[in-house]
Design a protein around this motif. Structure first.
Motif, PDB file in Angstrom:
ATOM      1  N   SER A   1       0.842  -1.210   0.000  1.00 57.97           N
ATOM      2  CA  SER A   1       0.000   0.000   0.000  1.00 57.97           C
ATOM      3  C   SER A   1       0.874   1.256   0.000  1.00 57.97           C
ATOM      4  CB  SER A   1      -0.943   0.005   1.209  1.00 57.97           C
ATOM      5  OG  SER A   1      -0.178  -0.018   2.407  1.00 57.97           O
ATOM      6  N   GLU A   2       1.963   1.180   0.708  1.00 66.18           N
ATOM      7  CA  GLU A   2       2.868   2.336   0.746  1.00 66.18           C
ATOM      8  C   GLU A   2       3.570   2.505  -0.612  1.00 66.18           C
ATOM      9  OE1 GLU A   2       5.524   2.209   4.205  1.00 66.18           O
ATOM     10  OE2 GLU A   2       3.942   1.208   5.326  1.00 66.18           O
ATOM     11  N   ALA A   3       3.967   1.376  -1.160  1.00 65.94           N
ATOM     12  CA  ALA A   3       4.613   1.418  -2.472  1.00 65.94           C
ATOM     13  C   ALA A   3       3.659   2.002  -3.521  1.00 65.94           C
ATOM     14  CB  ALA A   3       5.031   0.007  -2.883  1.00 65.94           C
ATOM     15  N   LEU A   4       2.392   1.625  -3.359  1.00 66.95           N
ATOM     16  CA  LEU A   4       1.400   2.116  -4.325  1.00 66.95           C
ATOM     17  C   LEU A   4       1.184   3.625  -4.185  1.00 66.95           C
ATOM     18  CD1 LEU A   4      -0.385   0.965  -6.550  1.00 66.95           C
ATOM     19  CD2 LEU A   4      -2.208   0.656  -4.865  1.00 66.95           C
ATOM     20  N   GLU A   5       1.237   4.097  -2.923  1.00 67.02           N
ATOM     21  CA  GLU A   5       1.085   5.549  -2.702  1.00 67.02           C
ATOM     22  C   GLU A   5       2.196   6.328  -3.392  1.00 67.02           C
ATOM     23  OE1 GLU A   5       0.615   6.809   1.342  1.00 67.02           O
ATOM     24  OE2 GLU A   5      -1.069   5.439   1.687  1.00 67.02           O
ATOM     25  N   LYS A   6       3.430   5.798  -3.282  1.00 68.12           N
ATOM     26  CA  LYS A   6       4.567   6.471  -3.919  1.00 68.12           C
ATOM     27  C   LYS A   6       4.459   6.398  -5.458  1.00 68.12           C
ATOM     28  CE  LYS A   6       8.030   6.340  -0.252  1.00 68.12           C
ATOM     29  NZ  LYS A   6       8.161   7.809  -0.149  1.00 68.12           N
ATOM     30  N   ILE A   7       3.952   5.287  -5.905  1.00 66.46           N
ATOM     31  CA  ILE A   7       3.770   5.164  -7.372  1.00 66.46           C
ATOM     32  C   ILE A   7       2.802   6.229  -7.873  1.00 66.46           C
ATOM     33  CG2 ILE A   7       2.722   3.689  -9.163  1.00 66.46           C
ATOM     34  CD1 ILE A   7       3.919   1.262  -7.599  1.00 66.46           C
ATOM     35  N   LEU A   8       1.742   6.434  -7.094  1.00 68.97           N
ATOM     36  CA  LEU A   8       0.767   7.449  -7.500  1.00 68.97           C
ATOM     37  C   LEU A   8       1.395   8.842  -7.489  1.00 68.97           C
ATOM     38  CD1 LEU A   8      -2.389   6.076  -5.630  1.00 68.97           C
ATOM     39  CD2 LEU A   8      -2.017   6.166  -8.105  1.00 68.97           C
ATOM     40  N   LEU A   9       2.346   9.026  -6.587  1.00 70.04           N
ATOM     41  CA  LEU A   9       3.070  10.302  -6.549  1.00 70.04           C
ATOM     42  C   LEU A   9       3.884  10.502  -7.839  1.00 70.04           C
ATOM     43  CD1 LEU A   9       4.372  10.475  -2.803  1.00 70.04           C
ATOM     44  CD2 LEU A   9       2.718  12.010  -3.906  1.00 70.04           C
ATOM     45  N   ILE A  10       4.538   9.414  -8.258  1.00 72.90           N
ATOM     46  CA  ILE A  10       5.323   9.494  -9.512  1.00 72.90           C
ATOM     47  C   ILE A  10       4.397   9.818 -10.697  1.00 72.90           C
ATOM     48  CG2 ILE A  10       6.737   8.180 -11.158  1.00 72.90           C
ATOM     49  CD1 ILE A  10       7.795   6.551  -8.760  1.00 72.90           C
ATOM     50  N   ASN A  11       3.271   9.136 -10.735  1.00 71.68           N
ATOM     51  CA  ASN A  11       2.336   9.348 -11.864  1.00 71.68           C
ATOM     52  C   ASN A  11       1.774  10.764 -11.881  1.00 71.68           C
ATOM     53  OD1 ASN A  11       2.629   6.776 -12.825  1.00 71.68           O
ATOM     54  ND2 ASN A  11       0.911   5.952 -11.624  1.00 71.68           N
ATOM     55  N   ASN A  12       1.622  11.352 -10.651  1.00 69.56           N
ATOM     56  CA  ASN A  12       1.043  12.699 -10.590  1.00 69.56           C
ATOM     57  C   ASN A  12       2.068  13.798 -10.819  1.00 69.56           C
ATOM     58  OD1 ASN A  12      -1.496  11.693 -10.089  1.00 69.56           O
ATOM     59  ND2 ASN A  12      -1.188  11.615  -7.857  1.00 69.56           N
ATOM     60  N   LYS A  13       3.372  13.434 -10.796  1.00 65.07           N
ATOM     61  CA  LYS A  13       4.396  14.469 -10.985  1.00 65.07           C
ATOM     62  C   LYS A  13       4.406  14.982 -12.413  1.00 65.07           C
ATOM     63  CE  LYS A  13       7.636  13.315  -7.275  1.00 65.07           C
ATOM     64  NZ  LYS A  13       8.936  12.722  -6.920  1.00 65.07           N
TER      65      LYS A  13
END
Lengths: 168, 234
Positions: free
Chosen positions: B222-234
């Protein structure tokens, strides 16, 4: 093809005298008779080489061509039937004496001239029946008339010829 | 002639049989007609012999064998082409292929997660258990589809990831222990990591991706997924 040549050669030998005689008795000179006879056999060969063995009665076939050729000769050139005095035919029997030959020539000359005075149909019927020994039925078929009509015409033609000969 | 009977006339007529053509002329005419015929025959024979030569050329044994061999080869090649079945994959009906996760499934999952989030936010304790059950059911369907067909549309995976982020933010629900949800997190995270590795990333995104990979190895999906979403939103 060779067999066709041989067949036609035999037909030619068989009918050249008859056709020539038939034509000669209806035209005014020996040259015209030769000219028409050569046309008859040339046309005959063309038809024979095209149709071959389908020509069942070569004699009747050649006589039909000859009749038409004579009609064309008179029709095309508008010639009247003038009989030249010197129209004397070649006689086959060369062994006759001079006297007999002269008599024969005289008789033949009179008859020839007399025949040419007949109507064309009477000429055809008398020549074919009495000279070429063609049966009445065959003449009827060749001329496209009933046999009875041919008999009547033969009788009338002979009577006319007799009258013409007697008048000459 | 004076008086004459019919018999005499007929006898006289038979004398006309003596009329005959000049024999020289008759022979000449015959030879002319038949010689013309012979010339025509020769011309025809030449045509025929030419045709026969052509036919014999094309019917000689060697040519026949060569032609037969050629035809055999042609028929063989075309026959093999005709008889060999086309690639079966292309002919398989669409129903037999593994289904992708449909956008409708994702939308339903997202809807159920939002219902759960609303119930949790409103403190509607009675509505939370059935909402959780529905979310679990939808997650089971989605994870099954993804397991059956790992090659999913990247946008679908992103949408699922967004839904899972929403689910993670819902307070008062203990779904992290659910096996299906764990699998879904893992699968979605793994898929997103592999996609990001193929993509062109900035230095910051690359650093974040490295952190995501570490979290994935630690099974903190879940934490990894949160960071992935951060990358996608950058």
């Amino acid at each position: 093809m060779d067999s066709l040549n041989e067949q036609f050669s035999q037909i030619y030998d068989q009918y050249i005298d008859k056709i020539y005689r038939f034509v000669f008795l209806k035209v005014d000179s020996q040259e015209t008779a030769q000219d028409i006879t050569s046309k008859v056999f040339t046309k005959g060969w063309e038809a024979f080489s095209a149709q071959g063995s389908t020509v069942k009665n070569p004699g009747a076939f050649l006589y039909q061509i000859a009749r038409n050729a004579v009609i064309d000769h008179y029709r095309g050139k508008g010639r009247s039937k003038v009989v030249p005095v010197d129209a004397s035919p070649d006689l086959a029997d060369q062994n006759l004496s001079a006297h007999d030959k002269a008599v024969l020539n005289a008789d033949i000359g009179i008859l020839t001239k007399s025949i040419k005075k007949l109507s064309k149909e009477h000429q055809d019927i008398i020549i074919l029946h009495y000279l070429e020994d063609m049966p009445i039925d065959d003449i009827a078929q060749l001329m496209g008339r009933p046999a009875g009509t041919i008999r009547v015409m033969l009788h009338r033609g002979l009577k006319d010829l007799k009258d013409i000969v007697q008048e000459s | 002639m004076t008086k004459i009977t019919e018999k005499q006339l007929i006898a006289s007529l038979s004398q006309l049989k003596e009329i005959k053509p000049n024999q020289e002329w008759a022979s000449l005419l015959k030879s002319q007609i038949l010689s013309e015929a012979t010339v025509e025959t020769k011309i025809t024979a030449q045509k025929v012999s030419f045709m026969e030569a052509m036919v014999s050329t094309f019917t000689s044994r060697k040519l026949v064998y060569a032609l037969s061999a050629f035809l055999f080869l042609v028929v063989g090649v075309f026959g093999i082409t005709k008889l060999t079945p086309a690639p079966q994959i292309a002919k398989q009906p669409a129903a037999l292929t593994t289904p992708m996760v449909s956008s409708q499934e994702v939308a339903m999952l997202n809807s159920k997660i939002k219902d759960l989030a609303s119930a949790s936010k409103a403190g509607n304790i009675a509505s939370i258990p059935p909402a959780v059950t529905e979310v679990k059911a939808k997650v089971s369907q989605v994870i099954k589809s993804i397991k059956d067909n790992p090659k999913q549309d990247p946008q679908t995976i992103k949408d699922i990831a967004a839904s899972l982020k929403t689910l993670a933010d819902v307070p008062g629900t203990d779904l992290s222990s659910n096996a299906d949800i764990k699998d879904l997190y893992q699968t979605v995270t793994q898929s997103q990591i592999s996609d990001l590795k193929k993509a062109t990333l900035t230095e910051d995104q690359k650093k974040t991706l490295t952190e995501v990979e570490d979290l994935y190895k630690q099974k903190k999906y879940s934490e990894a997924l949160e960071k992935i979403l951060l990358i996608n939103n950058k």
